[in-house]
Design a protein around this motif. Sequence first.
Motif, short mmCIF file in Angstrom:
data_model
loop_
_atom_site.label_atom_id
_atom_site.label_comp_id
_atom_site.label_asym_id
_atom_site.label_seq_id
_atom_site.Cartn_x
_atom_site.Cartn_y
_atom_site.Cartn_z
N GLU A 217 97.04 -61.32 -0.75
CA GLU A 217 98.33 -62.55 -1.95
C GLU A 217 98.68 -62.83 -2.31
OE1 GLU A 217 99.51 -64.53 1.93
OE2 GLU A 217 98.19 -63.42 3.52
N LEU A 218 97.07 -63.90 -3.02
CA LEU A 218 97.15 -64.77 -3.95
C LEU A 218 97.78 -63.58 -5.21
CD1 LEU A 218 96.94 -67.22 -5.39
CD2 LEU A 218 94.54 -66.75 -5.67
N GLY A 219 97.39 -61.74 -5.20
CA GLY A 219 98.07 -61.59 -6.28
C GLY A 219 96.81 -61.03 -7.47
N VAL A 220 95.24 -60.89 -7.04
CA VAL A 220 93.99 -60.68 -7.58
C VAL A 220 94.08 -59.32 -7.77
CG1 VAL A 220 92.90 -63.20 -7.66
CG2 VAL A 220 92.62 -60.87 -5.84
N GLY A 221 93.83 -58.80 -9.10
CA GLY A 221 93.52 -57.15 -8.68
C GLY A 221 92.52 -56.51 -8.42
N TRP B 129 101.27 -65.87 -19.63
CA TRP B 129 100.67 -64.35 -19.64
C TRP B 129 100.91 -64.88 -18.57
CZ3 TRP B 129 95.15 -63.69 -21.45
CH2 TRP B 129 95.12 -63.63 -23.27
N ASP B 130 102.29 -63.17 -17.87
CA ASP B 130 102.41 -62.93 -16.99
C ASP B 130 100.89 -62.25 -15.91
OD1 ASP B 130 104.58 -63.69 -17.17
OD2 ASP B 130 105.53 -62.03 -18.17
N VAL B 131 100.13 -63.23 -15.27
CA VAL B 131 98.92 -63.14 -14.44
C VAL B 131 99.04 -62.62 -13.26
CG1 VAL B 131 96.66 -63.48 -14.04
CG2 VAL B 131 97.39 -64.11 -16.08
N VAL B 132 99.98 -62.90 -12.71
CA VAL B 132 100.73 -62.51 -11.39
C VAL B 132 102.25 -62.93 -11.14
CG1 VAL B 132 98.25 -62.61 -10.45
CG2 VAL B 132 99.40 -64.89 -10.66
N VAL C 31 98.18 -64.10 -28.04
CA VAL C 31 98.71 -63.20 -26.66
C VAL C 31 98.43 -62.28 -26.06
CG1 VAL C 31 100.49 -61.41 -27.49
CG2 VAL C 31 99.80 -62.87 -29.42
N ALA C 32 99.12 -62.35 -24.66
CA ALA C 32 98.65 -61.42 -23.33
C ALA C 32 98.52 -60.28 -24.01
CB ALA C 32 100.00 -61.78 -22.46
N PRO C 33 97.43 -60.04 -23.07
CA PRO C 33 97.14 -58.75 -24.08
C PRO C 33 97.84 -57.90 -22.40
CG PRO C 33 95.43 -59.49 -22.48
CD PRO C 33 95.99 -60.68 -22.46
N ASP C 34 98.54 -55.80 -23.07
CA ASP C 34 99.10 -55.54 -22.18
C ASP C 34 98.65 -55.12 -20.64
OD1 ASP C 34 100.71 -54.96 -24.71
OD2 ASP C 34 99.83 -52.87 -24.65
N LEU D 17 96.60 -69.35 -17.35
CA LEU D 17 96.72 -68.97 -18.31
C LEU D 17 98.87 -68.09 -17.96
CD1 LEU D 17 94.23 -65.96 -18.07
CD2 LEU D 17 94.01 -67.45 -19.98
N GLN D 18 98.95 -68.36 -17.11
CA GLN D 18 100.27 -68.37 -16.96
C GLN D 18 101.59 -69.87 -17.00
OE1 GLN D 18 100.87 -65.65 -13.87
NE2 GLN D 18 102.72 -66.17 -12.71
N LEU D 19 100.49 -70.56 -16.76
CA LEU D 19 101.72 -71.79 -17.11
C LEU D 19 101.28 -72.89 -18.13
CD1 LEU D 19 101.38 -73.79 -13.15
CD2 LEU D 19 102.95 -71.73 -14.04
N LYS D 20 99.87 -72.34 -18.82
CA LYS D 20 100.13 -72.84 -20.13
C LYS D 20 99.59 -71.81 -21.08
CE LYS D 20 99.25 -76.85 -17.68
NZ LYS D 20 100.54 -78.07 -18.03
N LEU D 21 99.26 -71.11 -21.66
CA LEU D 21 99.66 -69.76 -22.07
C LEU D 21 101.00 -68.29 -22.53
CD1 LEU D 21 96.09 -68.65 -22.68
CD2 LEU D 21 97.41 -70.24 -23.70
#
Length: 527
Positions: free
Chosen positions: A43-47, A265-268, A6-9, A259-263
């Motif tokens: 632009e890619l959205g990394v933190g 998770w809303d990474v970006v 499950v994606a963490p907060d 993470l985003q497409l397979k799990l």
Amino acid sequence: MNAQPVAPDSFQVFDTTLRDGAQQEGLRLTVADKLRIAGLLDELGVGFIEGGWPGANPNDTAFFAAAAAGDLRLDNATLVAFGATRKAGGSAASDPLVRALLDARTSTVCLVAKSHDEHVFRALQTTLAENIEMVRDTVSFLVAEGRRVFVDCEHFFDGYKANAAYALEVVRTAAEAGAEVVVLCDTNGGMLPGRMGDIVSAAGSIGVELGVHCHNDTGCAVANTLAAVEAGVTHVQGTVNGHGERTGNADIIQIMANLQLKLGWDVVAPERLAEATRIANAIAAVTNIPISARAPYVGHSAFAHKAGLHASAIKVDANLYQHTDPQSVGNDMRMLVSDMAGRANIQLKGGELGYDLSDRTLAAEVTDLVKQREMDGYSYESADASFELLLREHLGLAKPDFEVEQWRVLTQHAPSADGDNSEATLKVRAGDSVTKLVGEGNGPLNALDVALRSSLAATFPQVNDFELIDYRVRILESSHGTGAIVRTLIDTTDGNRTWTTVGVGTNVIEASCEALFDAYTWGLLER
């Protein structure tokens, strides 16, 4: 069967292209390069963007100074300065490299700390107790100065296997001193995914947010990172295009996409992930290190299909032979045309180029034509422009109104001479006029290019924008020696688009002429 994690907060994506990635052999980034790449990463959205090691590297010091002066604007990411724990026997407050972290004026710092006992003894040449105090002193000092602190536990996995109690003690000390995240590093890149879960879980029992930093020496950097995520880490580190020392680091785009497409998770934001291919290529242009065509998600061949069986299925549903929508990462499905092509390939490729080949008889004719041309030595899978010209000719469609009626090339060997060494004479009909021009250049192809451009410029001034950017020669049927067939591929750009043409002949100049003439023909067709 394991349940999907499950994606963490709060999940952190930390890019280290500018620091760890810059350690790649042959990669040298100027301050301007680093500023450009940092903007693309934003632009890619990394933190987080790790910018380098101020104080230890003049170029990195200058980069942080430029960023602080306003030359870098980040809308999404936080800039991070990298450094190390203080030296043995000193204090963090007086250590010049620790002070340089404060001078970098970033809100966040990332410290590297030894977590492998043998590295403490042999690299730092100090005691295990002193190394623990170095971690405690440096972290607590920077936290007291108002910095967010991440700690990279260098060689953690190897250290855990050698002395688990000590490796965990380093993690615990960093956490107690105020580190926000403790990053477990597979510095030598020797881990396999099956071992990640148990070791990460052991560190997780300490009760601090964990990150992971993997190198790719076993080819498992991304897989190891995902295994660590499944075991509970909430912070992942990597580099764009897998840049880094030796075999490189975990590719941050592959991690994010998985993470985003397979799990799920809303990474970006999805619209940022959809820029991944563009950004990966833009960064490759800055580093001057091309992306592998077979790179997952962003490679030129990532969604390319060649087999006729695949093409037949894709006509029914593209997802039958694709694991995800190429558009989700800003890439495109490509249908390749080759001697392996079936009618479905040709129909799909024709549609991709804007031609209706739904007529089965017509599609079969083009398929047979392509197969015959491929037997003669042509290769269309990487020369879409030449394939389109072949298709237009078979369909009886018009091409730009010029024709090379005659050509001749002379070249000489004069080691002591400066300047041009080849001369090309072309007789070209463009519209209603015929011109005969001589072009001089550095080699036969350059001379031909100069002559053709000069012949066409009056009628088609747009040719002045054309530039040859790559030229490749392959000898076919090498067993024939100097009598072998030659294939050439030419890449051309007009500043907006790039296209590839192919030529085949009994010698390299004949093959080059065909590819060059096709390049101008297609370029004018599109303009």
